[in-house]
Motif scaffolding. Structure first.
Motif, PDB file in Angstrom:
ATOM      1  N   GLN A  69       0.678  -1.445   6.524  1.00  0.00           N
ATOM      2  CA  GLN A  69      -0.486  -1.120   5.812  1.00  0.00           C
ATOM      3  C   GLN A  69      -1.666  -1.805   6.648  1.00  0.00           C
ATOM      4  O   GLN A  69      -3.031  -1.144   6.525  1.00  0.00           O
ATOM      5  N   ARG A  70      -1.589  -2.859   6.998  1.00  0.00           N
ATOM      6  CA  ARG A  70      -2.557  -3.695   8.016  1.00  0.00           C
ATOM      7  C   ARG A  70      -3.057  -2.801   9.114  1.00  0.00           C
ATOM      8  O   ARG A  70      -4.212  -2.733   9.378  1.00  0.00           O
ATOM      9  N   ASP A 127      -4.964   0.200   7.945  1.00  0.00           N
ATOM     10  CA  ASP A 127      -6.318  -0.604   7.188  1.00  0.00           C
ATOM     11  C   ASP A 127      -7.411  -0.501   8.331  1.00  0.00           C
ATOM     12  O   ASP A 127      -8.531  -0.325   8.247  1.00  0.00           O
ATOM     13  N   CYS A 128      -6.946  -0.988   9.471  1.00  0.00           N
ATOM     14  CA  CYS A 128      -7.514  -1.078  10.617  1.00  0.00           C
ATOM     15  C   CYS A 128      -7.939   0.494  11.348  1.00  0.00           C
ATOM     16  O   CYS A 128      -9.059   0.571  11.534  1.00  0.00           O
ATOM     17  N   ARG A 152     -10.938   0.274   6.991  1.00  0.00           N
ATOM     18  CA  ARG A 152     -11.005  -0.699   5.715  1.00  0.00           C
ATOM     19  C   ARG A 152     -11.029  -2.091   6.061  1.00  0.00           C
ATOM     20  O   ARG A 152     -11.404  -2.663   5.130  1.00  0.00           O
ATOM     21  N   ALA A 153     -10.468  -2.552   7.256  1.00  0.00           N
ATOM     22  CA  ALA A 153     -10.552  -3.941   7.382  1.00  0.00           C
ATOM     23  C   ALA A 153     -10.554  -4.119   8.901  1.00  0.00           C
ATOM     24  O   ALA A 153     -10.539  -3.391   9.726  1.00  0.00           O
ATOM     25  N   GLU A 180      -1.255   7.759   3.028  1.00  0.00           N
ATOM     26  CA  GLU A 180      -1.852   7.196   3.884  1.00  0.00           C
ATOM     27  C   GLU A 180      -1.821   8.284   5.469  1.00  0.00           C
ATOM     28  O   GLU A 180      -2.692   8.044   5.955  1.00  0.00           O
TER      29      GLU A 180
END
Length: 266
Positions: A40-41, A44-45, A49-50, A96
Motif C-alpha cells: 500500500q505504501r 500511495d506513492c 497520496r503520500a 487500487e
C-alpha cells in the motif's frame, strides 16, 4: 558477409539501448506484495497520496514513459519488478489496481500491451516464497479481461459524471427567458461584462469560457439545451450583442462552430 554485417549492426543497436536507472533493480517484489501494508505504501506513492522514498520515487518517475513504450528501456530486472507489482496488486488490492490504471492510462490505450511486454519476465512459480500468500500469485486469467473492461468503463463514467458542471440552475426556464428581450439582454450583458449578474447568470458565466472552448464537453443535457436556445435567441434578437459575445469568448473564431454542432440536437 551481408548477413554478418546485419547481425553486427543489430547487436550494436541493442548494446546502445539506454536503460532506465532506478535505486534498486534487485528489490524482492515478492516480499513487497506479500505484505499488504508495504504494498500500500508503494501504491500511495505512485498515486500521489503520500511522500515517496528514494527507491519508490525512482520507480515512479519511469512509469509514464515505460507504460507508453511497452517498457522498451526496461532491463529484465525492471520488467520482472513491474510484472510482480502489477500481478500482486491486482490480486491483493484490485481497487487500487484499477486506480493505478486510471491514473497512468486514463484512455486505456497502453496498459494491456505493457502487461504483455513484461509478462515473460517473472520468476517461475517454484521460486514463490513460502511466506507469501498463495492468492498473491494466482494466475491473472482468473479475472477475465471482460470484467476489467466493465469495471474500468463504469469508473470512467463515474469520473466523467464528477467532471460535469453544477446542475444547480439546470431548471432555468430558458424558453421563457428568451421571450422577454429585457431578461435576455440582461443575461447577455452579464456574460459580456457590460452589466450586472444575478445569481443564475453568474453561475453560468463562471464556466462560459471553458464551455465554449471545449464544445460544452462538461455540460449536462439540460445545459446544452439552455446554451442552444440562448445562442439562437441572441443571434436573432441582439446580433450586435452576439458579436460581442463571440469576440469575448472566441476571438479567433476557433470554437463557436464546434460548440454549435455539439449542442445542435438539444
Amino acid at each position: 558477409m551481408k548477413v554478418i554485417v546485419v547481425f553486427a549492426l543489430i547487436s550494436l543497436a541493442a548494446a546502445n539501448v539506454e536503460y532506465y536507472t532506478t535505486a534498486d533493480d534487485n528489490l524482492n517484489m515478492e516480499e513487497v506484495v506479500a505484505e499488504i501494508e508495504r504494498l500500500q505504501r508503494y501504491v500511495d506513492c505512485f498515486l500521489d497520496r503520500a511522500p515517496c522514498s528514494e527507491r519508490t520515487a525512482s520507480y515512479k518517475k519511469i512509469i509514464p514513459e515505460s507504460l507508453m513504450t511497452k517498457c522498451e528501456k526496461c532491463n529484465d530486472a525492471q520488467k520482472h519488478l513491474a510484472h510482480g507489482f502489477l500481478r500482486g496488486l491486482k490480486a491483493a488490492l484490485p481497487e487500487e489496481y484499477i486506480s493505478f490504471r486510471l491514473k497512468y492510462d486514463p484512455e486505456d490505450k497502453y496498459f494491456d500491451d505493457f502487461e504483455k511486454a513484461v509478462d515473460g519476465c517473472h520468476q517461475p512459480k517454484t521460486q514463490r516464497m513460502d511466506n507469501a500468500p498463495l492468492g498473491a500469485y494466482r494466475d491473472d486469467s482468473r479475472i477475465s479481461k471482460m470484467k476489467w473492461i466493465i469495471v474500468l468503463s463504469a469508473l470512467t463514467v463515474l469520473a466523467r459524471a464528477k467532471d460535469l458542471y453544477s446542475t444547480e440552475n439546470d431548471d432555468l426556464d430558458i424558453d421563457g427567458l428568451v421571450k422577454d428581450v429585457g431578461s435576455l439582454k440582461a443575461f447577455l450583458g452579464c456574460f459580456n461584462d457590460i452589466g450586472t449578474c444575478n445569481a443564475e447568470a453568474a453561475d453560468f458565466k463562471k464556466d462560459m469560457a471553458e464551455a465554449v472552448a471545449q464544445a460544452c464537453e462538461k455540460c449536462t443535457e439540460a445545459q446544452k439545451h439552455i446554451f442552444k436556445v440562448f445562442l439562437e435567441a441572441i443571434k436573432e434578437k441582439d446580433p450586435e450583442g452576439y458579436k460581442i459575445f463571440q469576440q469575448k469568448y472566441d476571438p479567433q473564431n476557433k470554437y463557436i462552430a464546434a460548440l454549435q454542432t455539439a449542442i445542435a440536437s438539444y
